[in-house]
Motif scaffolding. Structure first.
Motif, PDB file in Angstrom:
ATOM      1  N   ALA A  89       0.821  -1.222   0.000  1.00 25.61           N
ATOM      2  CA  ALA A  89       0.000   0.000   0.000  1.00 25.61           C
ATOM      3  C   ALA A  89       0.848   1.263   0.000  1.00 25.61           C
ATOM      4  CB  ALA A  89      -0.940  -0.015   1.207  1.00 25.61           C
ATOM      5  N   ILE A  90       1.994   1.230   0.667  1.00 23.42           N
ATOM      6  CA  ILE A  90       2.844   2.428   0.752  1.00 23.42           C
ATOM      7  C   ILE A  90       4.075   2.331  -0.158  1.00 23.42           C
ATOM      8  CG2 ILE A  90       2.118   2.906   3.115  1.00 23.42           C
ATOM      9  CD1 ILE A  90       4.831   1.760   4.044  1.00 23.42           C
ATOM     10  N   SER A  91       4.124   1.302  -0.989  1.00 19.20           N
ATOM     11  CA  SER A  91       5.336   1.055  -1.779  1.00 19.20           C
ATOM     12  C   SER A  91       5.656   2.178  -2.758  1.00 19.20           C
ATOM     13  CB  SER A  91       5.215  -0.276  -2.535  1.00 19.20           C
ATOM     14  OG  SER A  91       4.099  -0.270  -3.407  1.00 19.20           O
ATOM     15  N   PHE A  92       4.643   2.770  -3.377  1.00 25.93           N
ATOM     16  CA  PHE A  92       4.895   3.885  -4.304  1.00 25.93           C
ATOM     17  C   PHE A  92       5.261   5.152  -3.538  1.00 25.93           C
ATOM     18  CE2 PHE A  92       1.917   1.747  -7.527  1.00 25.93           C
ATOM     19  CZ  PHE A  92       2.983   1.125  -8.155  1.00 25.93           C
ATOM     20  N   LEU A  93       4.554   5.403  -2.460  1.00 27.38           N
ATOM     21  CA  LEU A  93       4.790   6.622  -1.685  1.00 27.38           C
ATOM     22  C   LEU A  93       6.171   6.608  -1.039  1.00 27.38           C
ATOM     23  CD1 LEU A  93       1.302   6.947   0.067  1.00 27.38           C
ATOM     24  CD2 LEU A  93       2.131   8.162  -1.956  1.00 27.38           C
ATOM     25  N   SER A  94       6.600   5.450  -0.557  1.00 25.65           N
ATOM     26  CA  SER A  94       7.909   5.366   0.088  1.00 25.65           C
ATOM     27  C   SER A  94       9.053   5.344  -0.912  1.00 25.65           C
ATOM     28  CB  SER A  94       7.975   4.117   0.978  1.00 25.65           C
ATOM     29  OG  SER A  94       7.804   2.944   0.202  1.00 25.65           O
ATOM     30  N   SER A  95       8.734   5.122  -2.185  1.00 24.89           N
ATOM     31  CA  SER A  95       9.779   5.060  -3.226  1.00 24.89           C
ATOM     32  C   SER A  95       9.657   6.209  -4.220  1.00 24.89           C
ATOM     33  CB  SER A  95       9.686   3.726  -3.975  1.00 24.89           C
ATOM     34  OG  SER A  95       9.773   2.627  -3.106  1.00 24.89           O
TER      35      SER A  95
END
Length: 259
Positions: free
Chosen positions: A84-90
């Motif tokens: 769920a946060i993979s795009f936001l954290s990258s």
């Protein structure tokens, strides 16, 4: 297909990021990888001691049952939350490079899959002392079960990542829903307990029940789930994979406007 082509071209980046995540996870840790043994083992022992009294079940029987259900569930929840946060954290990688975005949700699921494999070592070490007679040919079915779980969780992580871009409340909402399914799924209780009260529909309509069955049976070395259970899991996984591919192809590099 574009999706798989992008994954292939970015395979070395994916491997590098996965290694980096695993190193960061255990950096400056005294026990390091051993936490993947101790953490699930501690949780299972504590829950097992309590529920062996509540369910009046021998602890030697309940602990392997709990272990075989909690490990894949931890893998699923970790992949869903990490995805769920993979795009936001990258977003630094995504905005500053042309790295295919397909790898970031997959990165989260692969890291957790490696942790699952390590934790399974703890399960087998414990189980061989509790019930060595259950080790046999049936355990080989854990291989196709793990492959299905990996694809299932990777597809779910990708869908979660995209939905979370458009609805930032999705992550806590997803966690709440998953927590609800934890209690609706036969993880800490056996399906027979629902059957005796005519509530079997609670788990029969729950897709996670079938995914738990295909991995729990081989892990315990007991009866292998029937072909219908395997087919249900494969169909659900293929549907999720198709949805994830369509969504990620649709958003493409336009993702930068959502970060």
């Amino acid at each position: 297909m574009k999706y798989f082509k992008n994954l292939y071209e970015a395979r070395y980046i994916l491997i590098s990021l996965t290694r980096q995540d695993l190193k960061n996870r255990y950096r400056n840790s005294v026990l390091g990888v051993a936490w993947n043994f101790l953490s699930p083992l501690g949780i299972v022992v504590i829950i097992g001691l309590v529920y062996s009294v509540v369910f009046n079940t021998p602890i030697k029987e309940l602990i392997p049952y709990l272990f075989s259900g909690l490990l894949p569930w931890i893998f699923f929840t970790s992949s869903a939350e990490g995805g769920a946060i993979s795009f936001l954290s990258s977003q630094g990688y995504i905005k500053q490079t042309q790295v295919p975005i397909e790898i970031f949700p997959l990165r989260a699921s692969i890291v957790n899959f490696v942790n699952l494999l390590i934790s399974l070592g703890a399960f087998f070490l414990l189980y061989i002392f509790i019930d060595p007679g259950s080790f046999g040919f049936n355990m080989l079915f854990i291989v196709p079960a793990l492959i299905i779980w990996l694809f299932f969780c990777s597809a779910w992580a990708t869908i979660s990542a995209i939905v979370n871009l458009y609805l930032r409340d999705f992550q806590p909402l997803q966690s709440l829903v998953i927590q609800g399914f934890f209690y609706l799924s036969p993880i800490i209780y056996k399906p027979e307990m629902m059957d005796s009260k005519n509530f079997q529909w609670i788990y029969l309509l729950n897709p996670f029940y079938y995914f738990l069955e295909i991995i729990r049976g081989p892990l315990l070395g007991k009866e292998i789930p029937n072909w219908r259970t395997w087919v249900i899991c494969i169909i659900i996984t293929l549907i999720l994979i198709q949805i994830s591919i369509v969504l990620i192809n649709k958003i493409g590099r336009k993702i930068t406007f959502r970060l």
